[in-house]
Scaffold this motif. Sequence first.
Motif, PDB file in Angstrom:
ATOM      1  N   UNK A 110       0.804  -1.212   0.000  1.00 26.26           N
ATOM      2  CA  UNK A 110       0.000   0.000   0.000  1.00 26.26           C
ATOM      3  C   UNK A 110       0.834   1.257   0.000  1.00 26.26           C
ATOM      4  N   UNK A 111       2.174   1.118   0.271  1.00 26.73           N
ATOM      5  CA  UNK A 111       3.059   2.279   0.285  1.00 26.73           C
ATOM      6  C   UNK A 111       4.325   2.038  -0.534  1.00 26.73           C
ATOM      7  N   UNK A 112       4.395   0.930  -1.270  1.00 28.36           N
ATOM      8  CA  UNK A 112       5.617   0.569  -1.984  1.00 28.36           C
ATOM      9  C   UNK A 112       5.993   1.558  -3.073  1.00 28.36           C
ATOM     10  N   UNK A 113       5.004   2.270  -3.637  1.00 31.57           N
ATOM     11  CA  UNK A 113       5.299   3.249  -4.689  1.00 31.57           C
ATOM     12  C   UNK A 113       5.899   4.537  -4.126  1.00 31.57           C
ATOM     13  N   UNK A 114       5.956   4.654  -2.802  1.00 27.34           N
ATOM     14  CA  UNK A 114       6.547   5.835  -2.165  1.00 27.34           C
ATOM     15  C   UNK A 114       8.028   5.637  -1.879  1.00 27.34           C
ATOM     16  N   UNK A 115       8.611   4.551  -2.385  1.00 25.93           N
ATOM     17  CA  UNK A 115      10.033   4.276  -2.177  1.00 25.93           C
ATOM     18  C   UNK A 115      10.882   5.431  -2.694  1.00 25.93           C
ATOM     19  N   UNK A 116      11.887   5.784  -1.905  1.00 26.37           N
ATOM     20  CA  UNK A 116      12.832   6.808  -2.338  1.00 26.37           C
ATOM     21  C   UNK A 116      12.443   8.224  -2.023  1.00 26.37           C
ATOM     22  N   UNK A 117      11.237   8.437  -1.519  1.00 29.68           N
ATOM     23  CA  UNK A 117      10.840   9.799  -1.146  1.00 29.68           C
ATOM     24  C   UNK A 117      11.543  10.162   0.157  1.00 29.68           C
ATOM     25  N   UNK A 118      12.277  11.271   0.177  1.00 34.74           N
ATOM     26  CA  UNK A 118      12.963  11.652   1.401  1.00 34.74           C
ATOM     27  C   UNK A 118      11.986  12.232   2.418  1.00 34.74           C
ATOM     28  N   UNK A 119      12.439  12.388   3.623  1.00 38.84           N
ATOM     29  CA  UNK A 119      11.620  13.028   4.634  1.00 38.84           C
ATOM     30  C   UNK A 119      11.128  12.051   5.681  1.00 38.84           C
ATOM     31  N   UNK A 120      10.482  12.605   6.695  1.00 37.38           N
ATOM     32  CA  UNK A 120       9.961  11.801   7.790  1.00 37.38           C
ATOM     33  C   UNK A 120       8.515  11.414   7.527  1.00 37.38           C
ATOM     34  N   UNK A 121       8.099  10.346   8.173  1.00 37.24           N
ATOM     35  CA  UNK A 121       6.721   9.888   8.022  1.00 37.24           C
ATOM     36  C   UNK A 121       5.746  10.919   8.572  1.00 37.24           C
ATOM     37  N   UNK A 131       3.160   9.598  -4.894  1.00 34.46           N
ATOM     38  CA  UNK A 131       3.959   9.420  -6.108  1.00 34.46           C
ATOM     39  C   UNK A 131       3.569   8.121  -6.782  1.00 34.46           C
ATOM     40  N   UNK A 132       3.594   8.142  -8.100  1.00 36.58           N
ATOM     41  CA  UNK A 132       3.412   6.936  -8.902  1.00 36.58           C
ATOM     42  C   UNK A 132       2.162   6.140  -8.525  1.00 36.58           C
ATOM     43  N   UNK A 133       1.080   6.886  -8.289  1.00 44.21           N
ATOM     44  CA  UNK A 133      -0.218   6.251  -8.104  1.00 44.21           C
ATOM     45  C   UNK A 133      -0.637   5.991  -6.675  1.00 44.21           C
ATOM     46  N   UNK A 215       9.905  -5.568  -6.044  1.00 43.22           N
ATOM     47  CA  UNK A 215      10.207  -5.244  -7.443  1.00 43.22           C
ATOM     48  C   UNK A 215       9.580  -3.910  -7.834  1.00 43.22           C
ATOM     49  N   UNK A 216       8.372  -3.648  -7.357  1.00 43.36           N
ATOM     50  CA  UNK A 216       7.732  -2.360  -7.639  1.00 43.36           C
ATOM     51  C   UNK A 216       8.545  -1.217  -7.049  1.00 43.36           C
ATOM     52  N   UNK A 217       8.987  -1.380  -5.805  1.00 49.06           N
ATOM     53  CA  UNK A 217       9.762  -0.329  -5.140  1.00 49.06           C
ATOM     54  C   UNK A 217      11.082  -0.086  -5.860  1.00 49.06           C
ATOM     55  N   UNK A 218      11.746  -1.161  -6.314  1.00 54.28           N
ATOM     56  CA  UNK A 218      13.022  -1.005  -7.015  1.00 54.28           C
ATOM     57  C   UNK A 218      12.823  -0.301  -8.351  1.00 54.28           C
TER      58      UNK A 218
END
Length: 344
Positions: A110-121, A131-133, A215-218
């Motif tokens: 449910x949050x894998x497309x947010x990989x690589x976004x900097x910052x705190x939760x 990002x990315x849907x 794989x989605x996150x990568x």
Amino acid sequence: MHVSYGVPLAPLTTLGIGGPASSLAELHDPAEFPEFVREMRHSPTPPVCLGKGSNVLVGDRGCDLPVLRIATRGIRIMGAMDDGRVLVEVQAGHSLWELVTELIDEGLVGMEMLAGIPGTTGATPVQNVGAYGQEVSDTLRSLEVWDWKLGRRAVLDANACALGHRTSVFKKSRRWTVLSLLFALCRDELSTPVTYRSVADELDVPLGSRVPPAEAAEAVLTVRRRKGMVLDSGEPDRRSTGSVFFSPEVGDPMATKLRRLGAPVSRFPDGSTRVSASWLIRQAGFGLNAPLTHGVRISSVHYTLVADDGASAAGFREAVGIVLRQVLHRTGVLLTPEIDFIGE
């Protein structure tokens, strides 16, 4: 709780720009927050909260208001809800990128497309990071906050946060300090559907496909790296805030006109129709790596603004204005900055 005075804020931001904080308190242990509240009892205004500084521009003269840097960490996997979703409690200072990785390791999607976004939760609800849907609003259930107006802790349901396109009740208000967040995620071996063409192409799958979350996150990370938007990559374009401008909302006539020009015009979860800000910047005649003001330029790999040595807050704001005016003149669309400005 450690409190320092006259601390440079530039190293605490991804832009690396700005002057000092008159006082900076760093919260590492949630149990120490009441101490900070007591210290603030004589302050006429709530503090400025700072996480990893990935969406802020600090003024050259710094910030006269008290600054609270949220550095708490920790996640707790809780019980499942009636619908099968798993509740996950996260401390506000926990890295979003690390959280995404940890959730994937736990088999939660449910949050894998947010990989690589900097910052705190804890910063993610402020502008409903997405990002990315995927957006934080997809999985956020509630938040524990300190309400400076009422002087007490409170739990805000996600529905009370007015989460929209990069906005919320927190965006222009310092009334609340986010302390922890509660997410509801699904346990699954496959990701949510891949809805962005660039990610699908990287995975070599059709749009709508579901793949293993790792794989989605990568794939998302690879796409972000190509745009110079992975801030630990050591790339020359890493000093940025990501998206400087909101994707502007457009009416039906303008949307039709822009689509004829090949613009990426999309329907967003909040019901609005928006066009890509980076496409507008390119359409307005700005080239990659084009200088704007001293130390500020267009990225060499993506149509956003980045800082180099010698950049100043005044120069960055001037560059924002240059882009805004030229985009309006060339395309008829008004951009709005999404950066949070701290200090003068």
